[in-house]
Design an enzyme around this catalytic site. Sequence first.
Site, PDB file in Angstrom:
ATOM      1  N   ARG A  48       0.846  -1.182   0.000  1.00 25.15           N
ATOM      2  CA  ARG A  48       0.000   0.000   0.000  1.00 25.15           C
ATOM      3  C   ARG A  48       0.884   1.234   0.000  1.00 25.15           C
ATOM      4  O   ARG A  48       1.717   1.395   0.898  1.00 25.15           O
ATOM      5  CB  ARG A  48      -0.820  -0.008   1.293  1.00 25.15           C
ATOM      6  N   ASP A  78       4.507  -5.950   9.795  1.00 26.69           N
ATOM      7  CA  ASP A  78       5.550  -5.624  10.777  1.00 26.69           C
ATOM      8  C   ASP A  78       5.459  -6.534  11.997  1.00 26.69           C
ATOM      9  O   ASP A  78       6.475  -6.982  12.541  1.00 26.69           O
ATOM     10  CB  ASP A  78       5.421  -4.159  11.219  1.00 26.69           C
ATOM     11  N   ASP A 136       0.113  -2.838  12.211  1.00 30.29           N
ATOM     12  CA  ASP A 136       0.602  -3.280  10.902  1.00 30.29           C
ATOM     13  C   ASP A 136       0.906  -4.779  10.957  1.00 30.29           C
ATOM     14  O   ASP A 136       1.844  -5.218  11.631  1.00 30.29           O
ATOM     15  CB  ASP A 136       1.861  -2.491  10.530  1.00 30.29           C
ATOM     16  N   THR A 171      -0.953   7.555  -0.797  1.00 32.64           N
ATOM     17  CA  THR A 171      -2.248   7.454  -1.497  1.00 32.64           C
ATOM     18  C   THR A 171      -3.108   6.317  -0.967  1.00 32.64           C
ATOM     19  O   THR A 171      -4.308   6.249  -1.239  1.00 32.64           O
ATOM     20  CB  THR A 171      -2.019   7.186  -3.000  1.00 32.64           C
TER      21      THR A 171
HETATM   22  C1  PRP Z   1      -1.248  -4.581   4.486  1.00 30.06           C
HETATM   23  C2  PRP Z   1      -2.105  -5.813   4.564  1.00 30.06           C
HETATM   24  C3  PRP Z   1      -2.881  -5.745   3.289  1.00 30.06           C
HETATM   25  C4  PRP Z   1      -3.076  -4.265   3.099  1.00 30.06           C
HETATM   26  C5  PRP Z   1      -4.482  -3.944   3.512  1.00 30.06           C
HETATM   27  O1  PRP Z   1      -0.185  -4.768   3.628  1.00 30.06           O
HETATM   28  O2  PRP Z   1      -1.368  -6.991   4.695  1.00 30.06           O
HETATM   29  O3  PRP Z   1      -2.215  -6.301   2.168  1.00 30.06           O
HETATM   30  O4  PRP Z   1      -2.151  -3.619   3.969  1.00 30.06           O
HETATM   31  O5  PRP Z   1      -4.769  -2.615   3.255  1.00 30.06           O
HETATM   32  P1  PRP Z   1      -5.854  -2.165   2.191  1.00 30.06           P
HETATM   33  O6  PRP Z   1      -7.044  -3.023   2.414  1.00 30.06           O
HETATM   34  O7  PRP Z   1      -6.102  -0.728   2.547  1.00 30.06           O
HETATM   35  O8  PRP Z   1      -5.271  -2.334   0.816  1.00 30.06           O
HETATM   36  P2  PRP Z   1       0.961  -3.657   3.424  1.00 30.06           P
HETATM   37  O9  PRP Z   1       0.589  -2.763   2.273  1.00 30.06           O
HETATM   38  O10 PRP Z   1       1.235  -2.997   4.716  1.00 30.06           O
HETATM   39  O11 PRP Z   1       2.186  -4.504   2.920  1.00 30.06           O
HETATM   40  P3  PRP Z   1       3.002  -5.643   3.707  1.00 30.06           P
HETATM   41  O12 PRP Z   1       2.130  -6.853   3.818  1.00 30.06           O
HETATM   42  O13 PRP Z   1       4.167  -5.875   2.802  1.00 30.06           O
HETATM   43  O14 PRP Z   1       3.390  -5.121   5.047  1.00 30.06           O
HETATM   44  N1  URA Z   2      -2.629  -2.879   6.916  1.00 32.33           N
HETATM   45  C1  URA Z   2      -2.317  -3.357   8.146  1.00 32.33           C
HETATM   46  O1  URA Z   2      -1.385  -4.135   8.303  1.00 32.33           O
HETATM   47  N2  URA Z   2      -3.093  -2.964   9.178  1.00 32.33           N
HETATM   48  C2  URA Z   2      -4.118  -2.133   9.021  1.00 32.33           C
HETATM   49  O2  URA Z   2      -4.793  -1.823  10.016  1.00 32.33           O
HETATM   50  C3  URA Z   2      -4.415  -1.642   7.755  1.00 32.33           C
HETATM   51  C4  URA Z   2      -3.644  -2.047   6.707  1.00 32.33           C
END
Ligand code: PRP
Ligand code: URA
Length: 367
Positions: A262, A361, A358, A266
């Site tokens: 994400r 993380d 997150d 944005t």
């Molecule tokens: C997190 C999560 C989803 C996304 C959800 O991933 O694992 O993929 O955010 O958010 P959304 O519904 O608003 O799209 P992130 O983008 O943090 O990437 P990561 O898994 O690599 O940490």
């Molecule tokens: N991605 C995450 O990991 N946590 C949230 O709450 C939203 C997006």
Amino acid sequence: MRVVLGSDHAGFELKEKVKETLTSMKDIVVSDYGTDNAETPVDYPDIAREVAMTVAGGKADKGLLFCGTGIGMSIAANKVPGAYAAHVCCEETARLSRAHNNSNILALGGRTTDHEKALEIVRIWLETPFEWDRHLNRFRKIQLFEEETGRALAGKDSTGRLVTFEHPLIKHKIGMIRDETTPVKVFRELVQEIAGLMVYEITRDLPLESVRVKTPITEAQAWSLAGKKMAVIPILRAGLGMVDGILQLIPNAKVGHIGLYRDPETLEPVEYYCKLPGDIEERDIYIVDPMLATGGSAAAAIDLVKRRGGRRIALVSLIAAPEGVEKVHSRHPEVDIFAAALDSHLNDHGYIVPGLGDAGDRLFGTK
Ligand code: PRP
Ligand code: URA
């Protein structure tokens, strides 16, 4: 082998002849669902349905249906999902309807097939096994078609469900992963455990087939998974945290990967990787990601899978926000969403409230 017989008045005499022969054979248990005379007219769909339900439901191994031509009986029986009725009038089609088509019901014409020939047809049909090799895939396509048609006719294709989980074990573990003091190792274990527990509900509709097994005591009817092809597709990186928990229960599933992150400004998903099983169009697909927040990542992942030919797609998340559910269902109305918990809303940074922070993380200790 348990064989169930049924006829209308026009097929009665042939049914009786076949019954007499089968009853004298050892290893065959015959049940007769009527009719009991050739004079009183009865409606063949009523008998066909009873026999087909018994076979499709696993209460008999094979069914034999008799009417004037065998055609009406086969048409009616084939309306029951799981019944594969073959209308047969010669020995070769009897053999092929078993060897190639795995028919489980034979329909014969009492007024069109000579009785001696009919007995030979029945013998060949009962003795011929299904040739699994190249015909299995085609037979599975029939089963798939049957299932999809049923869903479409029930209107399910345009109304994907949101399924949340009330099981105390899941609720307890969700509480633990929300807790900010839960260490990375424990968090990771809990995510796998919750994903595994969710599999029980997600796979509730998997098709079964009837099999015979020999227990140390006797022979018994039992059930076996009908070999449905599945694919688990984690959205990287946090989706990876759920995969092993799911594979423990469905180890034959193939695993695809979709890389999305994400954009922090944005909140739009950015694609960076995609590798899916080659036969994705034949599989039941579970896209997995612990968090469904704005829904941007999930909707983009579903887009991608559909562009590659995927058709039967469900989304599996641990925690969902209403905004994410709304976005996924507005872009992909047919997709079922399984979420262990549905939370309140998103904050100004697009994080789920109360959520768990997150997920990536917390799984990989990168904060
Ligand atoms: C997190 C999560 C989803 C996304 C959800 O991933 O694992 O993929 O955010 O958010 P959304 O519904 O608003 O799209 P992130 O983008 O943090 O990437 P990561 O898994 O690599 O940490
Ligand atoms: N991605 C995450 O990991 N946590 C949230 O709450 C939203 C997006």
